[in-house]
Design an enzyme around this catalytic site. Sequence first.
Site, PDB file in Angstrom:
ATOM      1  CB  CYS A  27      12.437   9.324   9.295  1.00 28.28           C
ATOM      2  SG  CYS A  27      13.377   8.028   8.490  1.00 28.28           S
ATOM      3  CB  ALA A  48       2.518   7.576   0.246  1.00 24.66           C
ATOM      4  CB  THR A  87       5.184   8.703  15.877  1.00 24.27           C
ATOM      5  OG1 THR A  87       6.592   8.737  15.598  1.00 24.27           O
ATOM      6  CG2 THR A  87       4.962   8.004  17.207  1.00 24.27           C
ATOM      7  CD  GLU A 100      10.005  13.670  11.864  1.00 27.72           C
ATOM      8  OE1 GLU A 100      10.892  13.000  11.312  1.00 27.72           O
ATOM      9  OE2 GLU A 100       8.886  13.199  12.159  1.00 27.72           O
ATOM     10  CE  LYS A 145      -3.298   2.918   0.406  1.00 28.44           C
ATOM     11  NZ  LYS A 145      -2.357   4.030   0.082  1.00 28.44           N
ATOM     12  CD  GLU A 149      12.061   4.552   9.273  1.00 26.23           C
ATOM     13  OE1 GLU A 149      11.995   5.608   9.955  1.00 26.23           O
ATOM     14  OE2 GLU A 149      12.051   4.521   8.040  1.00 26.23           O
TER      15      GLU A 149
END
Length: 489
Positions: free
Chosen positions: A298, A188, A244, A393, A186, A264
């Site tokens: 990331c 993005a 997250t 972030e 799947k 991850e």
Amino acid sequence: MPSSLKQFSSILPRGSLAYINGNWAESRSRSVFPVNNPFNNELVAPTVNCDVDDAKLAVESARNAFAKWSRETTARDRSAILSRWFRIIEREKDNLAKLLTLEQGKPLAEAKGEIDYSNSFLDWYAGEARRVYGQVVPAPVLNREHLHIREPIGVVALITPWNFPTAMIARKAAAALSVGCTLVIKPAEDTPLSALAFAQTGEEAGIPKGVINVLPSDRSNSASIGRYLCESTDVDAISFTGSTAVGKILLSQSASTVKRVCLELGGNAPLFVFPSADLDNAVKGTMASKFRGSGQTCVSANRLFVHSSISKQFVEKLKTAMSSLKTGNGLENGTTQGPLINDRAVAKTEELLKDATDKGAKIVLGGSRGIGCCFEPTLITGITPDMRIAHEEIFAPVAAIHEFDDETEVVGRANSTRSGLAGYVFSKDQSQIYRVTRSLQVGMIGVNEGIMSCAEAAFGGVKESGLGREGAGQGIDEFTQWKYICQQH
């Protein structure tokens, strides 16, 4: 096929259709969604918009293919297919990179680098496929044999992000396929075309039907597909790279089936520049870590902790280096910074900068939106703990400088977050390097180095930055399970 994709006929011969059970097909609902170039918002291609019914068909196909792929092919067979796939991607590198830039926006040179990085995992796991060893364990009694064998976990759902649309699939898929798993991918919603091209090159390499399935969908269908994959008893593991917040949702949804979940997730990487550091190398490492992918990685250096005694000098050197960056269309020569992925990303960056400047931070360079979703490389100083940018972030080309005076205090600040993916240390003091690397609560550390990811190294984080590892020999662990056999003779 959309006319915009005709130039990619060797890697997308059927255009932007879903790939299920070895067939290129429309969604059962026959709906489509647009994939746009983030630089100019022009349509790249209308793409099949899959739903849960399509996901059920893909999972069924992967489940049916699993027995043959895992039991009727040898490790040597799978290794040979991955090696052929490696050679095909090498042949098609330019086309794959151009397609990636069109839908994701990153400069073409970076896109080519991503294809090479992706391909390194096919190369690595072509070798690792033949090195998945078990154990013969001495038994505590006579006439008995104890064996530990490793088996593929089964059907794996890969849910992948837009920032590395080929690499994040390749890193997972190569490991899973090498041990005999089958896949439902799947991708993005912003970058499904690279996933479809990856599947096409795999088909050409000899991946049997049903072993790989790709489900493009828009944002509105992604959540329901994700929930189905997590809750289905026909899916044995979930491997996700992304935020997250979404990772926690997938982990929760997978609890009902107690399936393996590999995550991850987001990072908030600290980068330390200590007084003994080679400042030119520190600037070079900062540029590599911070501005790759326009800061949308990331492992991007998010919090730049610079000792107050060298801060002014470091900032000047970094400003000079940043001034050479060119933002624009990733397909144009000389572009080093592509656009952010969408308007939401730009809006968040503007909000973080406004909050920081309202509370006393100073923008030294950049700070403004450019053409489309482009954002100027930005250098901001005077960051304090009360600012959002000190804790969130950034995911944009913004270098935020935090000054410090004490090593113990700054490591404590760096660790005062629930994230723990990567960190960077610039110092010539070996005792200091030892202390800081052992104290820093992250899964990966670059010492006097800004780029550290490769197929040979284990990639992953601690705390809320993830579960498990990808790459290296450890990457096999996520897709295998141990079986103990006790046999009496």
